[in-house]
Write an enzyme that holds these catalytic residues in place. Structure first.
Site, mmCIF file in Angstrom:
data_model
loop_
_atom_site.group_PDB
_atom_site.id
_atom_site.type_symbol
_atom_site.label_atom_id
_atom_site.label_comp_id
_atom_site.label_asym_id
_atom_site.label_seq_id
_atom_site.Cartn_x
_atom_site.Cartn_y
_atom_site.Cartn_z
ATOM 1 C CG ASP A 134 -24.634 -28.301 -19.537
ATOM 2 O OD1 ASP A 134 -25.332 -28.959 -18.752
ATOM 3 O OD2 ASP A 134 -23.910 -27.364 -19.185
ATOM 4 C CG ASP A 151 -20.946 -24.594 -19.406
ATOM 5 O OD1 ASP A 151 -20.816 -25.669 -18.794
ATOM 6 O OD2 ASP A 151 -21.843 -23.775 -19.148
ATOM 7 C CG ASP A 167 -19.569 -30.109 -19.410
ATOM 8 O OD1 ASP A 167 -20.231 -31.055 -18.943
ATOM 9 O OD2 ASP A 167 -19.915 -28.924 -19.301
#
Length: 1136
Positions: free
Chosen positions: A449, A799, A803
């Site tokens: 990410d 996070d 996800d």
């Protein structure tokens, strides 16, 4: 319908008859055919659009009624059913009125309670499903779905049966025989308990997902607001009021804003690092990603600004968070085995074949001892079978199985992985699942990410552009620092002692026209409330400092002392809230002298449009001409191209009727009640400058990306942020080079999903980095799925709630410890305590080191087991008495070998460990060369050198004791035992037929052995000293062999024993445990051994030590033969 009684202003309709001819009373018509939830009075007096809605519903109800009259009109009283298409209804692409029609509800009244109850029966409760996991017995049975475990189970059952058979004779030997099966059963039980415990924790991510759901909601029903309705009772069509701080209870369509703006924090769902402004206007097209649905709010997100009324469109599992719940559950059902488990299973299958072959060979070799026959006329006749000897050789086969299985391997692997987790924890990587430690070592792709992992997730100002001395001159200041810590970084070339008026004005606007706050949470962590951009502006003000000559009375240690000083100098009396139309925020402030002024910040283009003047360096104000405007717009374009978020600053002193404004009682206050007036108030502004902000990359990330490239690991960035910002960050940190053509390497999630499957795979196989922006959960899962199908070992970071499914699906799911949601953490295999990408790279290096160490102790344990197998095989092949019994082998495998194998997990990593390409996930733990060095292949006749030596040494020392009074100058006759010839020893089963065979008594420790009644017992009970020598030689060889395992090919001269002091400690412990069972009488009796004399210990060391010299020669051969092979392998990996 016969007609209408009256058509008035409200377009009131009176229905005289239904489809069956019965007249419908007015009151019944009003209750049955008005829009759901609309009172009779409002329906009867409605006009215009409401009349149309009523007509539509009446006609559809009439037609539905006709279809339901099949049984004499018995269903007349039923209400119109909700359309079955609500679950697919694109509320974001429809107007508010269309949504009200679709859900049959009015904003002013809400749903009636009985209608809400009926819909609840249709749609169920607004909560996530509870998936029933496997039963405890299913989990227990799954633990035995492992080849090594099944072999152990069979060996334990057979051992138990044999022990039970032997136990009929009673005595101590029977009790000793039960030790082996009981210990094996204990191993299996402990293994099952640990496995069940790990499996039982697998679904915690689903439980954590439920915790982020709202518990209560403010709902309008029956025309009244219910303030604390349980959120699980919400149904599609409910009208909900949202306020600041509320957690959104369901997916909802915004109907109208109560405040001028509504902002929602939905980063956990979309990955956007800034709160999103919401509107009640529909968006196009119908098929749009979550980020684009600006008129929708989603369950689990939080309102950070404003208030509004919303219409519930989806509840429970139909919400976006419900879809994620389903994806997590699906991913958890399809979890693959880790590379380590696959290798161990493969090893177990090979071991099964080897054990089967060995047992078959042993059986065939010894058939002659328990099955004989005579040939009569060319045919076998007179068969003789000895059940006692058949059982004896069957016990030898069981001993072979016990010897071949490394019973201690699971425990040592678990210990090594646990030690690895401690090392990783020291580097801020918290491992939740032990096998993940090893899997990290073969990671080939890291899907990361952007927000919070590659970047700090803390907005910061990076460039400040202000006016110069003339209208065509702009000054630019570079700002350093990447966190919310005002002491982190500075403004370069800043005139700290001589802030001009223009700079002071910018500091004043940034500090006062600002609703954010920052506080220190300890451990150098800073917590903000409000908008991240505003928090960054407050940090900028602190770096700017105070004007020369002004001393703050505030404590110098106060975090935001400059901002506080500006707010004391200019007191805010009114706020013009931000809205999407004018794209600015303004505050009216009163100075200490009593004069009012307007301070404004917002989008640069919009401020320039409403500005008539410009402030220069010295504070003078001049007209804003086209030249000045073009200069500012040019700089704005350059900053925007570099993915900077730009904010402009302006002010106004001539406020007209607001010049004396002092609060709500002022006549001009009524103008502030309508946000439509804000644009006219914010005209004739004086433009003063602009600032560029961004979520900056972490300082150490660029080096980590370089390390990944050197280690052969590809980095793919998958983010919910917009494409331009993500590309700029990727160029900054080295995922892309500054001049690299990224046309085919940077795609939005939607563009990627539109590609054919083969093109997707081709795109993912490209060398170098890749970027996927505006990504949704399904996009991340698709990337991970395709990579895994292509044989890649994927580490996925994340996070947010969005996800979690991809984290669960990846080989290694890595969650953020600081910014991560509990959902992401529970779905992950590893949690980063510092949310730092470089920690992942460090963890990969540690994983590689752990894998190398695991290979070291697996080599060590396998060599030990193969030596034991060779010993038993030679015993059976030569026909001599059994030299090692199963309980002794079990002790060696579990206890004696355990400490050195564990200590090998502390071997220091190679210096170039992160400069090698990642190993393939299907690489063998034990290579052909290692097998040659340590193993004996009975099928092909190839002798493994180490395995052969262990077998010869243990069997040889057994033979030496029986046949030699001294060996290599070491006197062995001190105990007075009788010497026999090798021929007698190898034919000991025929002892009863020997004439005149006598055996003298001998002493072993405190035990005295006599054989007057049956001299042949000398080869059974009398072999206890020879067995002790064999066991001691086996232990000593394995201790020396642990030194060989320090390095696969490195000599002990280059990697001496003290390079791993823990190994020396472990060897001492193992020798100590061996002494314990030798010299404690009870334990010696259990294990069937006796104490040794000093001379006998010298014999043990003399026989065991050569294993070091032999392996040194083999290592030298390995270094020479593998050097060129390693070079070729490295080139091959680079080409791939």
């Amino acid at each position: 319908m016969t007609g209408t009684d009256r058509v008035g202003v409200g377009c009131d309709l009176r229905v005289h008859a239904n489809a069956s001819g019965r007249r419908i009373p007015d009151s019944e018509f009003s209750s049955r055919f008005r829009p759901t939830g609309l009172p009779n009075s409002k329906f009867e007096n409605a006009g215009g659009a409401r009349c149309q809605i009523g007509m539509t519903l009446f006609l559809s109800g009439f037609l539905l009624g006709r279809g339901a009259m099949g049984k004499g009109g018995q269903d007349v009283g039923k209400k119109v059913e909700l359309a079955p298409s609500i679950s697919s209804f694109p509320a974001w692409a429809r107007t508010v009125q269309e949504c009200e029609v679709e859900f049959k509800v009015s904003t002013e009244y809400g749903l009636p309670s009985d209608e809400a109850l009926r819909r609840q029966q249709i749609y169920g409760l607004n909560e996530l499903e509870k998936h029933s996991g496997p039963s405890i017995w299913q989990l227990v049975l799954e633990q035995f779905n492992d080849t090594l475990v099944r072999i152990l189970l069979v060996a334990a059952v057979v051992s138990f049966v044999l022990a039970w058979y032997d136990g009929d004779e009673g005595g101590e030997l029977g009790i000793t025989a039960f030790v082996e099966p009981l210990v094996i059963f204990l191993i299996l039980i402990v293994n099952a308990i640990v496995g069940v415990w790990q499996e039982n924790n697998a679904e915690k991510a689903l439980e954590a997902l439920k915790e982020i759901q709202s518990e209560h909601a403010t709902v309008r029903r029956d025309g009244k607001l219910i303030p604390n309705l349980p959120a699980k009772e919400l149904v599609p069509g409910d009208i909900v009021e949202l306020k600041v701080g509320d957690k959104v209870p369901a997916d909802m369509r915004v109907l109208h804003l109560i405040s001028s703006t509504v902002r929602v924090e939905q980063a956990s769902l979309t990955g956007e690092n800034a709160a999103v402004n919401k509107t009640n206007h529909r968006v196009e097209p119908d098929d749009i990603d979550i980020q684009g649905k600006e008129c929708m709010v989603f369950a689990g997100t939080t309102v950070v600004n404003g208030s509004c009324f919303c219409l519930v469109t989806q509840t429970g599992m139909n919400t976006e968070i419900g879809k994620i719940h389903s994806q997590i559950h699906e991913a958890s059902q399809n979890e693959d085995d880790t590379p380590l488990k696959k290798k161990l299973n493969e090893f177990g299958e090979v071991l099964t074949a080897i054990i089967g072959a060995i047992c078959a060979v042993v059986w065939l070799i010894n058939v002659k001892y328990f099955l004989t026959w005579e040939f009569v006329d060319g045919w076998p006749r007179n068969f003789k079978f000895s059940f006692e000897k058949c059982t004896y050789y069957f016990e030898i086969a069981v001993a072979l199985a016990v010897a071949a299985i490394p019973e201690g391997l699971p425990a040592v692997i678990t210990t090594c992985l646990a030690l690895g987790t401690r090392k990783m924890a020291q580097k801020n990587a918290l491992v939740r699942k032990l096998p993940s430690v090893e899997t990290l070592g073969c990671t080939t792709v890291i899907c990361s990410d952007k927000t919070g992992t590659l970047t700090t997730n803390q907005m910061s100002a990076v460039k400040l552009v202000v006016m110069g001395r003339w209208t065509d001159i702009l000054r630019t200041f570079t700002v350093s620092g990447t966190t919310y810590d005002p002491r982190d970084g500075c403004i370069h070339d800043w005139p700290a002692k001589n802030m001009d008026v223009n700079l002071q004005t910018i500091a004043k606007i940034a500090a006062v026209c600002n609703d954010a706050s920052i506080s220190e949470a300890g451990n150098n962590q800073f917590v903000t409330t409000g908008m991240p951009t505003e928090a960054a502006l407050k940090v900028l003000v602190e770096k700017m400092g105070l004007p020369a000559g002004y001393n703050t009375s505030l404590e110098s240690i106060e975090l935001l002392r400059c901002c506080k000083w500006w707010n004391e100098m200019f007191y805010r009396v009114a706020t013009l809230e931000f809205d999407r139309t004018r794209k600015s925020m303004g505050v009216i402030v009163k100075s200490r002298s009593g004069t009012n002024s307007l301070l404004v910040k917002g989008a640069v283009e919009n401020l320039l449009e409403r500005s008539a003047y410009i402030q220069l360096l010295d504070g003078s104000v001049v007209m804003l001409d086209d030249i000045s405007r073009s200069h500012v717009l040019k700089v704005l374009h350059e900053m925007s191209t570099n993915a900077l978020r730009c904010l402009g600053f302006a002010y106004k002193d001539d406020l007209g009727e607001f010049a004396t404004y002092d609060g709500e009682n002022h006549p001009a206050h009524k103008l502030l009640l309508d946000p439509a007036n804000y644009s006219s108030i914010e005209t004739g502004l004086i433009f003063v400058g602009l600032v560029g902000l961004r979520d900056p990359p972490r300082k150490e990330v660029s080096k980590a990306i370089e390390d990944c490239r050197a280690a052969g690991i590809r980095v793919m960035v998958i983010t919910g942020d917009n494409k331009e910002t993500a590309e700029a960050i990727c160029r900054d940190i080295g995922v892309f080079t500054p001049d690299e053509n990224i046309h085919l390497k940077s795609l939005t999630g939607k563009d990627f999903m539109s590609l054919p499957s083969n093109e997707k795979k081709d795109l993912l196989r490209q060398n170098g980095g890749l970027l996927f922006s505006r990504a949704e959960p399904k996009h991340k899962q698709e990337v991970v799925r395709l990579l895994k199908e292509d044989g890649e070992v994927v580490a996925m970071t994340g996070d947010g709630v969005n996800d979690a499914p991809a984290l669960k699906m990846a080989d290694i799911g890595i969650a953020m410890g600081i910014a991560g949601t509990e959902v992401a953490k529970e779905a992950s295999d590893m949690v980063l305590a510092d949310d730092n990408f470089s920690t992942i790279v460090a963890a990969v290096g540690e994983g590689r080191s752990i894998y190398d160490n695991m290979k070291a102790f697996i080599r060590y344990m396998i060599s030990s087991n193969i030596g034991e197998v060779a010993s038993i095989f030679l015993t059976a092949a030569l026909g001599i008495p059994e030299g090692l019994i199963p309980v002794q082998l079990l002790w060696v495998n579990l206890v004696t070998d355990g400490p050195p194998a564990t200590a090998l997990g502390f071997n220091p990593p190679d210096e170039d460990i992160m400069k090698k390409p990642p190993r393939r996930s299907d690489d063998s733990l034990i290579t052909a060369w290692i097998l040659f060095r340590y193993m004996r292949s009975y099928a092909g006749g190839l002798l493994g050198v180490i395995g052969l030596y262990v077998g010869l040494a243990t069997v040889g020392v057994f033979i030496i004791w029986y046949t030699h009074g001294s060996f290599m100058g070491i006197d062995l006759s001190g105990d007075g035992h009788t010497l026999v010839t090798y021929s007698q020893l190898s034919n000991w089963g025929e002892c009863s037929s020997w004439e005149g065979f006598k055996v003298t008594p001998f002493v072993a420790g405190e035990r005295h052995f006599t054989f007057d009644e049956n001299p042949c017992d000398y080869f059974q009970t009398g072999k206890v000293k020879a067995m002790t020598l064999s066991l001691s030689v086996l232990v000593a060889i394995e201790m020396f062999n642990s030194l060989n395992a320090l390095s696969e090919d490195g000599s002990l001269l280059t990697m001496p024993p003290w390079s791993n002091p823990w190994l020396l400690v472990a060897m001492s412990i193992s020798f100590g445990l061996h002494f314990l069972i030798l010299y404690v009488p009870f334990l010696a009796q259990v294990f069937g051994i006796v104490p040794l004399s000093f001379n006998e210990w010298l014999l043990v060391l003399a026989v065991a030590f050569p294993v070091i010299l032999i392996d040194e020669v083999l290592k030298f051969v390995g270094r020479c033969s593998n050097y060129s092979g390693a070079k070729r392998q490295q080139t091959k990996h680079k080409d791939e």
